[in-house]
Design an enzyme around this catalytic site. Structure first.
Site, PDB file in Angstrom:
ATOM      1  N   SER A   1      46.805  21.940  74.907  1.00 45.96           N
ATOM      2  CA  SER A   1      48.154  21.596  75.359  1.00 45.96           C
ATOM      3  C   SER A   1      48.966  22.785  75.852  1.00 45.96           C
ATOM      4  O   SER A   1      49.890  22.626  76.631  1.00 45.96           O
ATOM      5  CB  SER A   1      48.905  20.886  74.241  1.00 45.96           C
ATOM      6  OG  SER A   1      48.930  21.686  73.081  1.00 45.96           O
TER       7      SER A   1
ATOM      8  N   GLU B   1      67.021  19.614  73.258  1.00 43.52           N
ATOM      9  CA  GLU B   1      66.834  20.305  71.982  1.00 43.52           C
ATOM     10  C   GLU B   1      65.586  21.183  72.114  1.00 43.52           C
ATOM     11  O   GLU B   1      64.723  20.913  72.953  1.00 43.52           O
ATOM     12  CB  GLU B   1      66.619  19.290  70.851  1.00 43.52           C
ATOM     13  CG  GLU B   1      65.184  18.786  70.677  1.00 43.52           C
ATOM     14  CD  GLU B   1      64.698  17.900  71.827  1.00 43.52           C
ATOM     15  OE1 GLU B   1      65.549  17.422  72.611  1.00 43.52           O
ATOM     16  OE2 GLU B   1      63.473  17.698  71.964  1.00 43.52           O
TER      17      GLU B   1
ATOM     18  N   LYS C   1      54.589  20.626  78.478  1.00 43.28           N
ATOM     19  CA  LYS C   1      56.008  20.259  78.400  1.00 43.28           C
ATOM     20  C   LYS C   1      56.652  20.091  79.779  1.00 43.28           C
ATOM     21  O   LYS C   1      57.554  19.278  79.958  1.00 43.28           O
ATOM     22  CB  LYS C   1      56.784  21.321  77.609  1.00 43.28           C
ATOM     23  CG  LYS C   1      56.414  21.384  76.129  1.00 43.28           C
ATOM     24  CD  LYS C   1      57.005  20.239  75.343  1.00 43.28           C
ATOM     25  CE  LYS C   1      56.661  20.306  73.863  1.00 43.28           C
ATOM     26  NZ  LYS C   1      56.935  19.028  73.166  1.00 43.28           N
TER      27      LYS C   1
END
Lengths: 400, 266, 400, 266
Positions: free
Chosen positions: C370, C104, C82
């Site tokens: 990830s 968000e 991220k």
């Protein structure tokens, strides 16, 4: 096997021979290029080294003094420098043909690192952990179990790190023929402080090179936190013979004039703990006193013997940082740099920030950010809730 | 140090912790052990971090520390024992750190003033012991050395410098009660006996007269610790209460006799 | 601004102009070498890139098929991929002169990454998070606050990610003149799916080069999990034009034949969600259905429009993996490799392990790991407690 | 679409949500609005994710969805309204996704069969609307376009293609009640009026007759949504109960009149 008058091998006769075997194996691998290659390969491919050297531009601007650089051991696999050593010792164990690993752990960081490496190497793993700590660190206990390790609750003493270490030694004494004991810091009998230094000095080697690349010179000061002191030895080692100020930050807990601290250098006296002559917190009759720090990783009554030596020669200066100061530094770094440090590392940050303010803009400080603070979020939450409570009460009483 | 035993007897060297369950009771326990045929008594200084000891002696340490026992008081207790009729040699068993915290002159003066004959430091291996061994010699304190099955080529060096008797660690591990010994213990003890001109006593884990007999077939005697300390723990309340103390001491004495060479031969 | 028939810009008129401005700025920075330099510098110096490519030797041996490689996005600062995107978009915002960030978040990962970058850039930050999620993810909420972000509780809808996204859009509509909205995945109106791809494709670029260095060839297959799908697009992008099988793993939750799943491709239909034409989970009248997955990061009713396109062309195949399968893969990797993956990533692992078993020893699979699973330990604990309970009850009833 | 208003009057275009609080009540509310002078009625299709709407209309959507309202039933409701005497044009207000899920032929047949005159899709900007706008034209449905203060150079293109009236978004933001408007709204509306040959109505946030008057000084009328829906929410129970419905409808009508150009001028 000594650092001046410190270090040595103060252990029961039974484990003298195992220690000698480890020493021999360690001497062999130190001269074995293939070992170093395998070790470095794992550090790189598995743990993600080299770790970054981050220029803390926001903190530097905020403090207005020396330029602040962070050696990012928090970016290692499992979140701290502990994995460097666990990988190295597990490789050493493998070379010695040992397939069973034991280790002690306090908050669980070294336990998780060891269980991690044991899983990766397909070795069995037994982690000794104080009952009290098991309760406080349920998540890390679960992680170790997920990793396939057996977590052995230690009920002797106060059920904390010191007692877990005693118990790991006791177990090792009985099973030294096929078990390898992975000690988590630069403590314990010879040759452990040398072994752990060997496997942590990568921190300083990388940082020195990275720093030269970025700044074209060496830092003016290097600061690290010190419990047992492995991250500090790791980053100091490459700078010992350079003209660089070296500073260790130990835990002052609630203050070194209270009974609640872990300031081994500041308030300790010489003695033998876990097989090594060093400074330690004890009473006049040589009974070890349970230390205190908000940081589980610094909550240890001894210090690595090399630190005792570096203190005695004056090469490294040691200062103590209270819980409150560490938490304040942690909050500041998080806010300014988006990096949540371990509470351990925050002790180094606090001292370094104080130093930076008094230094000039063309000077530089290198801080060892030994681990990430994710593990500490619960603790910080609790502290801040209490702060709010205290403030509320102060407000209420002033409002009357 | 003159170990008390008849030539035909085997050595019986019991261990108790100073201050467990109370300092004055420790004196009485020493007297009981002497009556039970002890050749010498190991008096343990309680320690916060006894990493060579199993749970039984750890608990004894904890009890004694609660009674404010410390190394100085423990040595003074040996003097009290002597005053109270204990004639067998007393060996102070202490981890190294409490010793380190005392001024060496003061420490040895204390030992001599209190007629403590021997010193045993379980976490001070041969390589670290030169200074203390030399000081002991100077002050005529017998420094007891341990050898373990893993001592291997270091064994000779250790035995050469040893005094009093050789303390053989029966097996890998910490102190404590064991049900069975590794059969390798016998060749180990024989080897020690070959090298040593001193008596050889076996310790760590001896908990029954059967085991004593087995060991004594190869050794010159035994050291018994956890089994006796365990008994003291069982008798704790009775030993503490003056009213029941006599009876408990008698029971302890009878139990100790089961390990004692002099009585076994009868 | 489309991927075939997918993508587009289905938004209120009010934010058309802000989107056009972002598009223009994005076009500019794409051709601006100094931007890329700053972006790559931050990735390296701040987030610790390149992330490692780890050969999973133990897993490979255990499965006995294809060689398994892991792209270690878990080693990034803040623990997942991220941050790549958050850094890129924050830099874009900075170039556009915006100093206020909104975002968000569902479980809090993107929120933490955004708050982190906002702190590092000295920007104000407001994170929209469903009330329900705030309660479930108290630690991440606290982290965001420590980082200086304001966490805005969203009570509309069911108080989950979908609603937080709606609310972030609503807020942005009202404040688009000085706020930049950092969207966390390859979703949303054009140009967001292109922007997020641009800032995540570093994963595949690095992995491709690392893989070639290690194996001298490309992998036979690349596998990634797909919620919105940013890590998958990130690793796929460099392999799209190569002869490499690409596989996405979406969340089947409790099974795609139950109402509890998030299998957007498997069970979704075409529609518009959050400004983009794509596949989504909805009823026959176009009302969006709340999805379900044990993994908060995959618990989203839509999928990035590029995935919808890649599915429609057949270039990427999408499979679904249940909660149970993902947890099993998570446990296996942890045990065998000492790497605790995020539950999201465990979906990719599960599919890849299944594929590996059917492949030969000279074939290779590259998996995008990830994120790290530290954040999921509580969830896994709960699952395992329930498993034990179920087993206990099964035992009890069989014992009667 | 023929907007109902006297030439001297300003447009009053109220918004209500289909199925809020009950489908049959929506029909009655439409009749009340007609009586209050509505020039047309926007009938909102409730949506799970109304991202252009503020909390008031979000809640109305939620209430309507609980009553199983959907796009098909909403269109059918317009037919019912017409059968029940509503003569002013009805504009279906719906997010794009519900439209997408219907076969286009079916959708337009439904609209025509139910005499729905207009269509407004708040999340379908000009650039994405070509197809739907063209289909609307084909089926003689008036496609309503929005322009916002941020539309800038796109405004011309939008207005060129617009039909019925131009819906001016009064300010940045979602639907909802506002206390004050940014003064920049006036030059914005004037600019729209300059370009457009169609009537210009201002919406988003109009919640008092004072605001209506202010807006009508520059615009040709207003769209009022949240203020009315808010009233419906307040009257929910009375509107649901048949016994109190008449009275509540009357109250609603009186409230609606305060926004209505025809009544205001009187």
């Amino acid at each position: 096997g000594r650092f001046g008058e410190f270090g040595g091998k103060f252990v029961p006769e039974t484990i003298m021979q195992p220690l000698i075997e480890i020493e021999t194996a360690f001497q062999n691998i130190k001269e074995d290029a293939s070992f170093r290659e395998e070790y470095l390969h794992l550090l790189q491919e598995y743990s993600g080294r080299p770790t970054a050297l981050t220029y803390a531009d926001q903190m530097t601007a905020y403090l207005g003094g020396a330029k602040i650089y962070l050696k990012r051991e928090d970016l290692n696999h499992t979140g701290a420098h502990k994995i460097n050593n666990a990988i190295g010792q597990a490789l050493l164990a493998k070379r010695m043909g040992k397939t069973k690993i034991i280790a002690e752990t306090g908050a669980g960081q070294h336990g998780v690192a060891t269980a991690t490496v044991a899983a990766k190497f397909g070795m069995s793993c037994r982690i000794f952990m104080g009952e009290e700590d098991i309760e406080r660190q349920a998540l890390n206990v679960f992680r170790m179990k997920l990793l396939g390790a057996e977590v052995v609750p230690v009920t002797s003493g106060n059920g904390t790190l010191k007692d877990a270490t005693n118990e790991a030694f006791r177990y090792w004494v009985q099973h030294c023929n096929d078990h390898f004991y992975i000690i988590g810091s630069v403590v314990g009998p010879h040759p452990y402080p040398f072994i752990v230094r060997e496997f942590q000095k990568i921190i300083g080697e990388e940082a020195k090179q990275q720093f030269l690349e970025k700044e074209g010179k060496l830092p003016d000061a290097v600061v690290a936190c010190v419990g047992g002191g492995s991250n500090a030895i790791g980053i100091f080692d490459s700078f010992l013979s350079e003209d660089v100020q070296l500073v260790g930050a130990e835990a002052a807990g609630k203050g070194i004039d209270t009974p609640f601290h872990a300031a081994t250098i500041g308030k300790g006296t010489k003695g033998v703990i876990h097989g090594s002559m060093t400074y330690m917190i004890q009473d006049q009759f040589g009974q070890i006193i349970e230390p205190y720090s908000i940081s589980a990783g610094l909550d240890y009554p001894g210090i690595g013997p090399e630190h005792a030596y570096l203190h005695s020669t004056g090469r490294v200066t040691y200062h103590s940082v209270t819980d409150d100061e560490a938490i304040a530094a942690l909050k500041l770094l998080t806010r300014k740099e988006g990096i949540l440090p371990a509470i351990e590392s925050a002790h180094a940050l606090s001292k370094a920030f104080e130093m930076a303010k008094g230094m000039s803009n063309d000077q530089t400080i290198l801080i060892c950010l030994s681990g990430r603070g994710d593990k500490d979020v619960h603790t910080i939450m609790k502290v801040m809730e209490e702060e709010v409570k205290v403030e509320d009460e102060a407000f209420k009483s002033s409002a009357r | 140090m003159k170990l008390s035993s008849h030539p035909q007897d085997k050595l019986f060297i019991p261990f108790i912790t100073a201050g467990d369950p109370l300092p004055e009771v420790t004196i009485e326990l020493a007297k009981s052990l002497q009556r039970a045929g002890a050749s010498a008594i190991e008096l343990g200084v309680p320690y916060s971090d006894p990493l060579a000891d199993g749970p039984v002696i750890q608990r004894a340490s904890k009890r004694a520390l609660k009674n404010d026992m410390n190394i100085v008081k423990a040595i003074e207790l040996t003097g009290e024992m002597k005053k109270n009729g204990v004639t067998v040699p007393i060996i102070l068993f202490t981890y190294y750190n409490p010793v380190l915290q005392l001024n060496p002159d003061y420490f040895f003066t204390l030992l001599r003033e209190n007629k403590t004959e021997g010193l045993l430091v379980p976490d001070l291996p041969f390589e670290e012991s030169a200074y203390l061994q030399q000081e002991c010699k100077k002050h005529q304190i017998t420094y007891i050395s341990l050898v373990a099955p893993t001592s291997e080529h270091r064994m000779k060096k250790i035995i050469e410098k040893a005094e009093g008797f050789i303390y053989c660690v029966s097996s890998l591990g910490v102190t404590g009660v064991r049900n069975q010994f590794d059969p390798s213990v016998y060749p180990f003890i024989r080897k020690v006996k070959e090298i040593s001109s001193l008596p050889v006593a076996v310790g760590f884990g001896i908990s029954s007269s059967k085991q004593v007999k087995e060991m004594n077939e190869v050794s010159d005697g035994v050291v018994v610790g956890s089994a006796l300390v365990n008994k003291i723990e069982q008798l704790e309340d009775e030993l503490i209460q003056p009213g029941t103390r006599e009876k408990a001491l008698k029971e302890f004495e009878e139990y100790a006799k089961t390990f004692s060479g002099s009585y076994m031969l009868k």
